[in-house]
Motif scaffolding. Structure first.
Motif, short mmCIF file in Angstrom:
data_model
loop_
_atom_site.label_atom_id
_atom_site.label_comp_id
_atom_site.label_asym_id
_atom_site.label_seq_id
_atom_site.Cartn_x
_atom_site.Cartn_y
_atom_site.Cartn_z
N ASP A 108 0.85 -1.19 0.00
CA ASP A 108 0.00 0.00 0.00
C ASP A 108 0.88 1.24 0.00
O ASP A 108 1.86 1.32 0.74
N ALA A 109 0.53 2.20 -0.83
CA ALA A 109 1.30 3.45 -0.91
C ALA A 109 1.01 4.29 0.33
O ALA A 109 0.14 3.97 1.14
N SER A 110 1.73 5.37 0.47
CA SER A 110 1.61 6.27 1.62
C SER A 110 0.16 6.71 1.82
O SER A 110 -0.44 7.31 0.94
N TYR A 111 -0.39 6.40 2.99
CA TYR A 111 -1.76 6.82 3.29
C TYR A 111 -1.84 8.34 3.37
O TYR A 111 -2.84 8.94 3.02
N GLN A 112 -0.76 8.95 3.85
CA GLN A 112 -0.73 10.40 4.00
C GLN A 112 -0.86 11.09 2.64
O GLN A 112 -1.55 12.08 2.50
N LYS A 113 -0.20 10.54 1.64
CA LYS A 113 -0.18 11.18 0.33
C LYS A 113 -1.34 10.73 -0.57
O LYS A 113 -1.92 11.53 -1.28
N TYR A 114 -1.68 9.43 -0.55
CA TYR A 114 -2.65 8.88 -1.50
C TYR A 114 -3.94 8.38 -0.86
O TYR A 114 -4.84 7.97 -1.57
N GLY A 115 -4.01 8.31 0.43
CA GLY A 115 -5.15 7.69 1.08
C GLY A 115 -5.03 6.18 0.97
O GLY A 115 -3.94 5.64 0.85
N GLN A 116 -6.16 5.48 1.00
CA GLN A 116 -6.12 4.01 0.96
C GLN A 116 -6.20 3.46 -0.46
O GLN A 116 -6.15 2.26 -0.65
#
Length: 180
Positions: free
Chosen positions: A162-170
């Motif tokens: 999973d990519a960065s939740y901060q930048k892309y969300g879920q």
């Protein structure tokens, strides 16, 4: 440096050259020879007036300043690994409205097939151009596209998470492409 649309530019910390296609406040969009468009800050680019291979025709290989420069490069090889790596990360938004002008006449299967084809093309492009990170933005939804992407990625020599939740969300998956 004053950049304008159509200027030929090179990226300072990467082997990317292309033409300026769009300029916003601090961001510049650059399209390379393969048709890929990248987004950079103005301070990451340098305007190219004359290609390097044209300049090298007239350079003197025995020039003492050139020899001194190449000697200093040989001694500073270790510092390249200590330096903070400024990696190129390709982001691909797989939302249907970003890929085609209209989804009129397309059913869910057609849209999913298009999204997977684009993801596969971009992944193979990253492998061929030795781009180590790819972010596939798929959205949250029911998870059908995410599941199909994971199935696709299992066929390649990559690691994904999973990519960065901060930048892309879920709704994004980051893919790390192993380089030979």
């Amino acid at each position: 440096m004053c950049l304008e649309i159509g200027n030929k530019v090179a990226v300072i910390d990467a082997d990317i050259r292309g033409f300026v296609t769009k300029i916003t406040n601090e961001e510049v969009f650059v399209k390379d020879a393969d048709g890929m468009e990248y987004r950079f800050f103005k301070n990451e680019l340098v305007k190219i007036e004359v290609d390097q291979n044209e300049l090298s025709k007239y350079s003197d290989i025995n020039n003492p300043m050139l020899k001194a420069k190449t000697q200093s490069k040989k001694t500073s090889k270790k510092s390249l690994f200590v330096k903070d790596r400024n990696e190129i990360v390709m982001e691909v938004d797989l939302h249907a409205e970003k890929l085609v002008k209209s989804t009129r006449g397309m059913d869910n299967f057609d849209i999913l097939s298009l999204q997977l084809d684009i993801a596969k093309q971009k992944l193979e492009y990253c492998i061929s151009k030795k781009i180590s990170k790819l972010v596939l933005i798929h959205g949250v939804g029911d998870g059908v596209l995410k599941t199909e992407l994971q199935y696709l990625l299992n066929n390649y020599r990559v690691k994904y998470y999973d990519a960065s939740y901060q930048k892309y969300g879920q709704g994004a998956t980051e893919v790390y492409v192993y380089q030979n």
